[in-house]
Every structure is written in C-alpha cells, then in structure tokens.
Design an enzyme around this catalytic site. Structure first.
Site, PDB file in Angstrom:
ATOM      1  N   HIS A  80      11.566   1.715   3.195  1.00  0.00           N
ATOM      2  CA  HIS A  80      12.364   0.511   3.469  1.00  0.00           C
ATOM      3  C   HIS A  80      12.250  -0.285   2.180  1.00  0.00           C
ATOM      4  O   HIS A  80      11.131  -0.614   1.761  1.00  0.00           O
ATOM      5  CB  HIS A  80      11.800  -0.264   4.668  1.00  0.00           C
ATOM      6  CG  HIS A  80      12.598  -1.471   5.063  1.00  0.00           C
ATOM      7  ND1 HIS A  80      13.113  -1.669   6.333  1.00  0.00           N
ATOM      8  CD2 HIS A  80      12.980  -2.573   4.354  1.00  0.00           C
ATOM      9  CE1 HIS A  80      13.763  -2.822   6.389  1.00  0.00           C
ATOM     10  NE2 HIS A  80      13.698  -3.403   5.194  1.00  0.00           N
ATOM     11  N   HIS A  82      11.535  -2.479  -0.739  1.00  0.00           N
ATOM     12  CA  HIS A  82      10.617  -3.620  -0.828  1.00  0.00           C
ATOM     13  C   HIS A  82      10.274  -3.894  -2.277  1.00  0.00           C
ATOM     14  O   HIS A  82      10.234  -2.989  -3.108  1.00  0.00           O
ATOM     15  CB  HIS A  82       9.356  -3.404   0.006  1.00  0.00           C
ATOM     16  CG  HIS A  82       8.627  -2.119  -0.271  1.00  0.00           C
ATOM     17  ND1 HIS A  82       9.047  -0.918   0.232  1.00  0.00           N
ATOM     18  CD2 HIS A  82       7.514  -1.849  -0.992  1.00  0.00           C
ATOM     19  CE1 HIS A  82       8.226   0.035  -0.154  1.00  0.00           C
ATOM     20  NE2 HIS A  82       7.290  -0.495  -0.915  1.00  0.00           N
ATOM     21  N   CYS A 128      10.760  -2.349   9.414  1.00  0.00           N
ATOM     22  CA  CYS A 128      11.675  -2.873  10.450  1.00  0.00           C
ATOM     23  C   CYS A 128      10.871  -3.411  11.630  1.00  0.00           C
ATOM     24  O   CYS A 128      11.224  -4.454  12.208  1.00  0.00           O
ATOM     25  CB  CYS A 128      12.651  -1.791  10.914  1.00  0.00           C
ATOM     26  SG  CYS A 128      13.993  -1.449   9.740  1.00  0.00           S
TER      27      CYS A 128
HETATM   28  P1  DGP Z   1       4.880   1.414  -1.632  1.00  0.00           P
HETATM   29  O1  DGP Z   1       3.691   2.303  -1.886  1.00  0.00           O
HETATM   30  O2  DGP Z   1       5.515   0.881  -2.892  1.00  0.00           O
HETATM   31  O3  DGP Z   1       5.863   2.077  -0.679  1.00  0.00           O
HETATM   32  O4  DGP Z   1       4.288   0.118  -0.914  1.00  0.00           O
HETATM   33  C1  DGP Z   1       4.074   0.025   0.445  1.00  0.00           C
HETATM   34  C2  DGP Z   1       3.109  -1.099   0.654  1.00  0.00           C
HETATM   35  O5  DGP Z   1       3.104  -1.433   2.013  1.00  0.00           O
HETATM   36  C3  DGP Z   1       1.648  -0.780   0.281  1.00  0.00           C
HETATM   37  O6  DGP Z   1       1.251  -1.596  -0.831  1.00  0.00           O
HETATM   38  C4  DGP Z   1       0.849  -1.133   1.509  1.00  0.00           C
HETATM   39  C5  DGP Z   1       1.830  -1.903   2.360  1.00  0.00           C
HETATM   40  N1  DGP Z   1       1.673  -1.695   3.774  1.00  0.00           N
HETATM   41  C6  DGP Z   1       1.650  -0.491   4.430  1.00  0.00           C
HETATM   42  N2  DGP Z   1       1.511  -0.672   5.748  1.00  0.00           N
HETATM   43  C7  DGP Z   1       1.442  -2.023   5.946  1.00  0.00           C
HETATM   44  C8  DGP Z   1       1.297  -2.829   7.105  1.00  0.00           C
HETATM   45  O7  DGP Z   1       1.213  -2.368   8.242  1.00  0.00           O
HETATM   46  N3  DGP Z   1       1.264  -4.179   6.891  1.00  0.00           N
HETATM   47  C9  DGP Z   1       1.348  -4.737   5.654  1.00  0.00           C
HETATM   48  N4  DGP Z   1       1.281  -6.062   5.551  1.00  0.00           N
HETATM   49  N5  DGP Z   1       1.504  -3.993   4.544  1.00  0.00           N
HETATM   50  C10 DGP Z   1       1.544  -2.655   4.692  1.00  0.00           C
END
Ligand code: DGP
Length: 114
Positions: free
Chosen positions: A98, A100, A7
């Site tokens: 969230h 995704h 968010c």
């Molecule tokens: P999951 O493990 O399926 O909940 O994937 C979460 C993803 O979110 C993981 O591949 C890394 C990504 N992620 C976590 N924090 C950030 C962030 O601050 N920025 C971005 N671009 N991605 C993030």
C-alpha cells in the site's frame, strides 16, 4: 482493499498512533521506528506502490506530498530537515503493498541511502 494491512489501519480495524489526517491521507507512527520521528503517510485509497501511480488520482498523489510536509511541520522538522522514502518492490524491500512515504527525522542521518 481486503487483506491490506494499511487499509485496515486507515479503517481503524488495526490500532495506530495518528499524527495527521485529512480527506485523502492518513499519517501514523511506524511500529518499528528507525529515527526519533518515523511516520508513515498513506493515501486513503488503495494504491499498491510507486509502480501504480500512473493510474492513481492526481489530487490524491499531491495530497500525499502535502501531508509529508504537514507531518514534518507538526514534528518540528522543517528547520532541521527530514528524509522521505517510498520503497517499491522486492529490491527495495517493500513489505506492505500500500503506497506509503516514510518520514524520518530528529537525528543526523547518513549520506548513504542504503
Ligand atoms: P516498507 O518496508 O517500506 O514496506 O515499510 C513498511 C513499514 O510499515 C515498516 O517500516 C513497518 C511498518 N509497519 C508494519 N506493520 C505495521 C503496523 O501494524 N503498524 C504500524 N504502525 N506500522 C507497521
């Protein structure tokens, strides 16, 4: 939702690299890419995960799937293929609550899902 990382990214409070955006969805590059293309597609409204889609708006859910396709097209993946994953809950190692959709492509992937 307060204290939700995605968010905050959607609101622009945390920087991200935007790949695609429309009224209902936002797509940005994963911070720890697992493939040459690794983009996350998220609904702009807060939905915790796949376990909460029963109470989510149909148009938002459809927009997420269409956004996945838009991202694949923008990244040049329609011909070569791509993988779409949505981790849900602890066994699947969901780390951000969230909803995704990971969009992965640009390399030959394993036929295993783990
Ligand atoms: P999951 O493990 O399926 O909940 O994937 C979460 C993803 O979110 C993981 O591949 C890394 C990504 N992620 C976590 N924090 C950030 C962030 O601050 N920025 C971005 N671009 N991605 C993030």
């Amino acid at each position: 939702m307060e204290n939700c990382l995605f968010c905050k990214i959607i609101a622009g409070d945390i920087p991200s690299t935007r790949v695609y955006e429309d009224e209902m969805t936002y797509a940005f590059r994963d911070i720890a890419p697992m493939a040459p293309t690794h983009v996350l597609v998220v609904p702009k409204t807060h939905i915790g995960g796949m376990d909460e889609v029963d109470s989510a708006d149909d148009a938002t859910l459809a927009a997420c799937l269409r956004a996945v396709r838009k991202v694949a097209e923008a990244e040049g993946l329609l011909a070569s293929g791509f993988r779409t994953i949505s981790n849900c809950g602890s066994d699947a190692c969901q780390s951000v609550r969230h909803l995704h959709f990971h969009v992965l492509g640009g390399k030959q992937m394993s036929d295993r899902m783990d």
